[in-house]
Design a protein around this motif. Structure first.
Motif, PDB file in Angstrom:
ATOM      1  N   GLY A  16       0.661  -1.187   0.103  1.00  0.00           N
ATOM      2  CA  GLY A  16       0.064  -0.030   0.100  1.00  0.00           C
ATOM      3  C   GLY A  16       0.888   1.186   0.044  1.00  0.00           C
ATOM      4  O   GLY A  16       1.888   1.251   1.106  1.00  0.00           O
ATOM      5  N   ALA A  17       0.641   2.092  -1.176  1.00  0.00           N
ATOM      6  CA  ALA A  17       1.602   3.336  -1.120  1.00  0.00           C
ATOM      7  C   ALA A  17       0.564   4.675  -1.147  1.00  0.00           C
ATOM      8  O   ALA A  17       0.500   5.788  -1.651  1.00  0.00           O
ATOM      9  CB  ALA A  17       2.049   3.315  -2.405  1.00  0.00           C
ATOM     10  N   GLY A  18      -0.384   4.446  -0.065  1.00  0.00           N
ATOM     11  CA  GLY A  18      -1.151   5.389   0.578  1.00  0.00           C
ATOM     12  C   GLY A  18      -0.226   6.246   1.618  1.00  0.00           C
ATOM     13  O   GLY A  18       0.692   6.129   1.653  1.00  0.00           O
ATOM     14  N   PHE A  20      -0.131   5.990   4.959  1.00  0.00           N
ATOM     15  CA  PHE A  20       0.579   5.116   5.864  1.00  0.00           C
ATOM     16  C   PHE A  20       1.631   4.402   5.103  1.00  0.00           C
ATOM     17  O   PHE A  20       2.916   4.366   5.659  1.00  0.00           O
ATOM     18  CB  PHE A  20      -0.630   3.982   6.419  1.00  0.00           C
ATOM     19  N   GLY A  21       1.536   3.671   4.055  1.00  0.00           N
ATOM     20  CA  GLY A  21       2.596   3.237   3.340  1.00  0.00           C
ATOM     21  C   GLY A  21       3.675   3.911   3.069  1.00  0.00           C
ATOM     22  O   GLY A  21       4.977   3.683   3.234  1.00  0.00           O
ATOM     23  N   LEU A  22       3.482   5.137   2.369  1.00  0.00           N
ATOM     24  CA  LEU A  22       4.538   5.986   1.946  1.00  0.00           C
ATOM     25  C   LEU A  22       5.180   6.519   3.234  1.00  0.00           C
ATOM     26  O   LEU A  22       6.508   6.661   3.278  1.00  0.00           O
ATOM     27  CB  LEU A  22       3.908   7.321   1.421  1.00  0.00           C
ATOM     28  N   LYS A  41      -1.160  -1.845  -6.069  1.00  0.00           N
ATOM     29  CA  LYS A  41      -1.524  -2.281  -7.429  1.00  0.00           C
ATOM     30  C   LYS A  41      -2.044  -1.113  -8.221  1.00  0.00           C
ATOM     31  O   LYS A  41      -2.435  -1.352  -9.466  1.00  0.00           O
ATOM     32  CB  LYS A  41      -2.950  -3.050  -7.117  1.00  0.00           C
ATOM     33  N   GLN A  42      -1.685   0.010  -7.813  1.00  0.00           N
ATOM     34  CA  GLN A  42      -1.846   1.205  -8.479  1.00  0.00           C
ATOM     35  C   GLN A  42      -0.727   1.691  -9.110  1.00  0.00           C
ATOM     36  O   GLN A  42       0.290   1.855  -8.504  1.00  0.00           O
ATOM     37  CB  GLN A  42      -2.699   2.551  -7.694  1.00  0.00           C
ATOM     38  N   PRO A  43      -0.711   2.004 -10.470  1.00  0.00           N
ATOM     39  CA  PRO A  43       0.621   2.562 -11.327  1.00  0.00           C
ATOM     40  C   PRO A  43       0.541   4.039 -11.063  1.00  0.00           C
ATOM     41  O   PRO A  43       0.425   4.793 -11.861  1.00  0.00           O
ATOM     42  CB  PRO A  43       0.363   2.287 -12.688  1.00  0.00           C
ATOM     43  N   ALA A  57      -7.507   5.386  -4.015  1.00  0.00           N
ATOM     44  CA  ALA A  57      -7.003   5.298  -2.753  1.00  0.00           C
ATOM     45  C   ALA A  57      -7.592   6.477  -2.040  1.00  0.00           C
ATOM     46  O   ALA A  57      -7.766   7.600  -2.694  1.00  0.00           O
ATOM     47  CB  ALA A  57      -5.661   5.161  -2.796  1.00  0.00           C
ATOM     48  N   ALA A  58      -7.794   6.449  -0.696  1.00  0.00           N
ATOM     49  CA  ALA A  58      -8.392   7.706  -0.031  1.00  0.00           C
ATOM     50  C   ALA A  58      -7.278   8.987  -0.047  1.00  0.00           C
ATOM     51  O   ALA A  58      -7.617  10.039  -0.017  1.00  0.00           O
ATOM     52  CB  ALA A  58      -8.356   7.252   1.464  1.00  0.00           C
ATOM     53  N   SER A  59      -5.996   8.227  -0.160  1.00  0.00           N
ATOM     54  CA  SER A  59      -4.679   9.480  -0.161  1.00  0.00           C
ATOM     55  C   SER A  59      -4.836   9.965  -1.592  1.00  0.00           C
ATOM     56  O   SER A  59      -4.446  10.855  -1.631  1.00  0.00           O
ATOM     57  CB  SER A  59      -3.574   8.559   0.084  1.00  0.00           C
ATOM     58  N   GLY A 251      -5.252   0.430   3.382  1.00  0.00           N
ATOM     59  CA  GLY A 251      -6.431   1.599   3.681  1.00  0.00           C
ATOM     60  C   GLY A 251      -7.690   0.733   3.818  1.00  0.00           C
ATOM     61  O   GLY A 251      -7.731  -0.037   4.339  1.00  0.00           O
ATOM     62  N   GLY A 252      -8.664   1.158   2.939  1.00  0.00           N
ATOM     63  CA  GLY A 252      -9.923   0.721   2.782  1.00  0.00           C
ATOM     64  C   GLY A 252     -10.179  -0.952   2.501  1.00  0.00           C
ATOM     65  O   GLY A 252     -11.017  -1.594   2.816  1.00  0.00           O
ATOM     66  N   TRP A 253      -9.059  -1.322   1.845  1.00  0.00           N
ATOM     67  CA  TRP A 253      -8.994  -2.739   1.473  1.00  0.00           C
ATOM     68  C   TRP A 253      -8.353  -3.631   2.651  1.00  0.00           C
ATOM     69  O   TRP A 253      -8.391  -4.748   2.477  1.00  0.00           O
ATOM     70  CB  TRP A 253      -7.951  -2.762   0.268  1.00  0.00           C
TER      71      TRP A 253
HETATM   72  C1  LIG Z   1     -13.631  11.317   1.769  1.00  0.00           C
HETATM   73  C2  LIG Z   1     -12.326  11.321   2.594  1.00  0.00           C
HETATM   74  C3  LIG Z   1     -12.009  12.463   3.141  1.00  0.00           C
HETATM   75  C4  LIG Z   1     -10.858  12.670   4.053  1.00  0.00           C
HETATM   76  N1  LIG Z   1     -10.555  13.880   4.469  1.00  0.00           N
HETATM   77  C5  LIG Z   1      -9.493  13.961   5.301  1.00  0.00           C
HETATM   78  C6  LIG Z   1      -8.976  15.106   5.427  1.00  0.00           C
HETATM   79  O1  LIG Z   1      -9.436  16.201   5.187  1.00  0.00           O
HETATM   80  N2  LIG Z   1      -7.769  15.594   6.447  1.00  0.00           N
HETATM   81  C7  LIG Z   1      -7.033  14.231   6.755  1.00  0.00           C
HETATM   82  O2  LIG Z   1      -6.139  14.423   7.444  1.00  0.00           O
HETATM   83  N3  LIG Z   1      -7.665  13.000   6.247  1.00  0.00           N
HETATM   84  C8  LIG Z   1      -8.691  12.851   5.610  1.00  0.00           C
HETATM   85  N4  LIG Z   1      -9.087  11.675   5.072  1.00  0.00           N
HETATM   86  C9  LIG Z   1      -8.355  10.321   5.498  1.00  0.00           C
HETATM   87  C10 LIG Z   1      -7.101  10.285   4.750  1.00  0.00           C
HETATM   88  O3  LIG Z   1      -7.291  10.490   3.564  1.00  0.00           O
HETATM   89  C11 LIG Z   1      -6.857   8.825   5.172  1.00  0.00           C
HETATM   90  O4  LIG Z   1      -6.802   8.251   6.487  1.00  0.00           O
HETATM   91  C12 LIG Z   1      -5.576   8.213   4.574  1.00  0.00           C
HETATM   92  O5  LIG Z   1      -5.639   8.850   3.304  1.00  0.00           O
HETATM   93  C13 LIG Z   1      -5.329   6.639   4.540  1.00  0.00           C
HETATM   94  O6  LIG Z   1      -4.365   6.385   3.859  1.00  0.00           O
HETATM   95  P1  LIG Z   1      -3.957   4.739   3.897  1.00  0.00           P
HETATM   96  O7  LIG Z   1      -2.617   4.801   3.447  1.00  0.00           O
HETATM   97  O8  LIG Z   1      -4.626   4.139   5.149  1.00  0.00           O
HETATM   98  O9  LIG Z   1      -5.172   4.273   2.551  1.00  0.00           O
HETATM   99  P2  LIG Z   1      -5.185   4.610   1.169  1.00  0.00           P
HETATM  100  O10 LIG Z   1      -4.948   5.974   0.812  1.00  0.00           O
HETATM  101  O11 LIG Z   1      -6.430   4.030   0.454  1.00  0.00           O
HETATM  102  O12 LIG Z   1      -4.098   3.649   0.410  1.00  0.00           O
HETATM  103  C14 LIG Z   1      -3.989   2.360   0.464  1.00  0.00           C
HETATM  104  C15 LIG Z   1      -3.377   1.717  -0.864  1.00  0.00           C
HETATM  105  O13 LIG Z   1      -3.235   0.432  -0.721  1.00  0.00           O
HETATM  106  C16 LIG Z   1      -3.429  -0.026  -1.918  1.00  0.00           C
HETATM  107  N5  LIG Z   1      -4.008  -1.488  -1.934  1.00  0.00           N
HETATM  108  C17 LIG Z   1      -4.981  -1.954  -1.519  1.00  0.00           C
HETATM  109  N6  LIG Z   1      -5.069  -3.160  -1.727  1.00  0.00           N
HETATM  110  C18 LIG Z   1      -4.056  -3.677  -2.344  1.00  0.00           C
HETATM  111  C19 LIG Z   1      -3.270  -4.895  -2.638  1.00  0.00           C
HETATM  112  N7  LIG Z   1      -4.077  -6.026  -2.605  1.00  0.00           N
HETATM  113  N8  LIG Z   1      -2.279  -5.109  -3.238  1.00  0.00           N
HETATM  114  C20 LIG Z   1      -1.624  -3.865  -3.299  1.00  0.00           C
HETATM  115  N9  LIG Z   1      -1.988  -2.619  -3.121  1.00  0.00           N
HETATM  116  C21 LIG Z   1      -3.302  -2.669  -2.484  1.00  0.00           C
HETATM  117  C22 LIG Z   1      -4.164   0.809  -2.617  1.00  0.00           C
HETATM  118  O14 LIG Z   1      -4.096   0.725  -4.245  1.00  0.00           O
HETATM  119  C23 LIG Z   1      -3.786   2.289  -2.253  1.00  0.00           C
HETATM  120  O15 LIG Z   1      -2.968   2.839  -2.776  1.00  0.00           O
HETATM  121  C24 LIG Z   1     -10.158  11.665   4.391  1.00  0.00           C
HETATM  122  C25 LIG Z   1     -10.712  10.210   3.784  1.00  0.00           C
HETATM  123  C26 LIG Z   1     -11.646  10.286   3.182  1.00  0.00           C
HETATM  124  C27 LIG Z   1     -12.203   8.976   2.598  1.00  0.00           C
END
Ligand SMILES: Cc1cc2nc3c(=O)[nH]c(=O)nc-3n(C[C@H](O)[C@H](O)[C@H](O)COP(=O)(O)OP(=O)(O)OC[C@H]3O[C@@H](n4cnc5c(N)ncnc54)[C@H](O)[C@@H]3O)c2cc1C
Length: 495
Positions: A16-18, A20-22, A41-43, A57-59, A251-253
């Motif tokens: 995951g390169a959102g 948390f991962g980054l 999984k996203q290019p 991704a949320a990010s 993230g959500g996955w």
């Molecule tokens: C509508 C919305 C508004 C928000 N607004 C704010 C805000 O204003 N301020 C704030 O601080 N936070 C906000 N947030 C929260 C913030 O965006 C998230 O907490 C943060 O981006 C989460 O990051 P993440 O790394 O957990 O997930 P993500 O950003 O979703 O990244 C997860 C990554 O995992 C990858 N992945 C998933 N499954 C697989 C797999 N099987 N194989 C390989 N890769 C995979 C995905 O492709 C994705 O790139 C908001 C969130 C949402 C949904």
């Protein structure tokens, strides 16, 4: 959970390169770990974390709110202040051209300090806002929080260059209530560019990346003979990537990948609409970040509240979000259990037959429209319509705290997730805490304690009710939706 020290040359996988991962990758590299790989999984080299390019991704977004205003939760206030200092350092790095990712240049900024205004339909500031003001005072940040109805605060905001942000909806001119508090330390992250910058920084420090729908997609976790120790991951191309530690940051996955998160985390959807303000419109200047703050309205008021928004971006995109109701997409999984999985405009989750979701919940649109009619009637008057909608997937924990810990009974596996709608602002710093957890540093600090693997206790009231399943009233299949066709959206035509 006891942590096992790992050698700085042993392989570490981050999936995951959102955010948390980054951030985890960046801070591992900063601390000298030399064999770190991020899989996604996203290019992202091609799609550049842009929602318009199909990233879901949320990010991957236009912008995200940055606020130190956390009421009594001073651990997050402290963390935001730490993050803001890093955000400013990132801006300086960009400005000095010291480190600029491909396609970006020295005029790009990843943090805009336009202020964050929390507005309320109330007669006076509630306890949460008052706690923020006193919490910031106590932390040495006096005179950064301005009450919109206090003349001395209005004067102070004016003096500090934030006069524009105290009544951005012209409530007083319209003879309406304007009760709120401006956090002048806050503003917004330019989300897509911030992720690109973080990725670039990680790579520059030697982090390997595999960002590809096949080579970067997690197919399964690999185990040793005991079945209890995770020894790496297998990607969709069948290749096994051995690692001493695998960090799941999907993230959500994540909850559907790791069923142990049942009851602790669930993916839920926020609803978002985007307008595009033409450059020639007078509203282009009016909603520019130097004239308009990020804002939130009635954030703790249930289904009729939970609105937030931003100044327009460099291309005129004005984003407004609704989280008063967070929706779910429960699906029966391979183990027979129902879990919510992301479905978006651009993708579905494995095993989901349903089509992509080119629609927005009716309730969300209703609340947003009501707000717009009262607070920004200028948009309609100028004929500026929604050009694109989104459901964006949170990873909610039951208590809104992140989950950064080793997975019980699974040696070699860790999660960094549970962003609960507020983790983006911590992109520059959260990974430092993930690495602390890996190394067992300072486990008793309040934030790290809050982010431990945990269960809802019998007498504990959850902030987010999780896992209501397909019988729950928030399941997307039960909720009336407004499809693109009804809104006459054609996002592709307008990109
Ligand atoms: C509508 C919305 C508004 C928000 N607004 C704010 C805000 O204003 N301020 C704030 O601080 N936070 C906000 N947030 C929260 C913030 O965006 C998230 O907490 C943060 O981006 C989460 O990051 P993440 O790394 O957990 O997930 P993500 O950003 O979703 O990244 C997860 C990554 O995992 C990858 N992945 C998933 N499954 C697989 C797999 N099987 N194989 C390989 N890769 C995979 C995905 O492709 C994705 O790139 C908001 C969130 C949402 C949904």
């Amino acid at each position: 959970m006891p942590s096992k020290i790992i050698d700085k040359d042993t392989p570490i996988n981050i999936v995951g390169a959102g955010v948390f991962g980054l951030s985890t990758a960046l801070h591992l590299a900063r601390r000298g770990y030399r064999n770190v790989t991020i899989f996604d999984k996203q290019p992202y080299e091609k799609t550049l974390y842009s929602y318009l390019n199909g990233c879901d991704a949320a990010s991957a977004d236009f912008n995200k709110i940055i606020r130190a205003a956390y009421g009594p939760q001073t651990e997050y206030q402290q963390l935001t202040l730490e993050a803001i200092s890093e955000w400013n350092a990132w801006n300086s790095e960009l400005a000095s051209s010291k480190s600029v990712p491909p396609g970006m240049n020295s005029t790009d900024r990843v943090f805009v300090n336009c202020g964050e205004l929390s507005l309320l339909d109330a007669d006076e500031l509630p306890a949460f806002e008052l706690a923020t003001i006193s919490g910031m005072d106590a932390a040495g940040h006096k005179d950064t929080q301005f009450s919109t109805t206090d003349p001395s605060h209005l004067a102070m905001a004016e003096k500090k260059g934030f006069g524009f942000a105290m009544d951005p909806f012209k409530r007083v001119d319209r003879g309406k209530k304007n009760v709120g508090v401006l956090d002048s330390t806050g503003g917004m992250a330019v989300a897509d560019k911030a992720c690109r910058f973080a990725l670039h920084k990680a790579r520059t420090l030697g982090v390997h990346t595999v960002l590809d729908p096949v080579r970067g997609a997690l197919e399964s976790l690999c185990y040793d003979e005991s079945g209890k120790t995770v020894t790496g991951i297998k990607t969709r191309d069948g290749i096994v990537h051995q690692a001493a530690l695998t960090v799941l940051a999907c993230g959500g996955w994540t909850p559907s990948i790791l069923p142990e998160l049942d009851g602790l985390c669930e993916t839920t959807a926020g609803s978002v609409v985007h307008f595009r303000i033409p450059r020639e419109s007078p509203l282009f200047e009016r909603f520019a970040p130097q004239n308009f703050p990020t804002w939130a309205y009635n954030m703790r008021e249930g289904a009729e509240g939970g609105l937030y928004g931003f100044p327009r971006d460099e291309n005129g995109v004005l984003k407004i979000g609704y989280r008063g109701t967070k929706y779910t997409n429960p699906r029966v999984q391979h183990d027979g259990a129902e879990r919510s999985v992301p479905v978006t405009r651009w993708s579905t989750s494995p095993g989901q037959s349903q089509e992509n979701l080119k629609a927005i919940p009716q309730q969300a649109l209703k609340v947003i429209t009501k707000f717009l009619n009262e607070f920004i009637p200028e948009l309609k008057a100028e004929g500026i319509d929604i050009f694109l909608t989104r459901v964006c997937w949170y990873t909610d924990s039951f208590d809104n705290h992140f989950v950064i810990d080793r997975v019980p009974e699974r040696e070699g596996l860790m999660v960094a997730t549970g962003g609960s709608g507020h983790a983006f602002k911590f992109l520059p710093v959260i990974g430092n805490y993930v690495v602390d957890r890996i190394e067992g540093v300072g486990p008793d600090r309040p934030a790290l304690k809050a982010w431990k693997w945990r269960q809802l206790q019998k007498d504990q009231k959850p902030l987010n009710v999780l896992m209501e399943g397909s019988q729950g009233s928030r399941a997307l299949e039960k909720v009336p939706l407004v499809p693109d066709s009804e809104l006459e959206l054609n996002p592709k035509a307008r990109l």
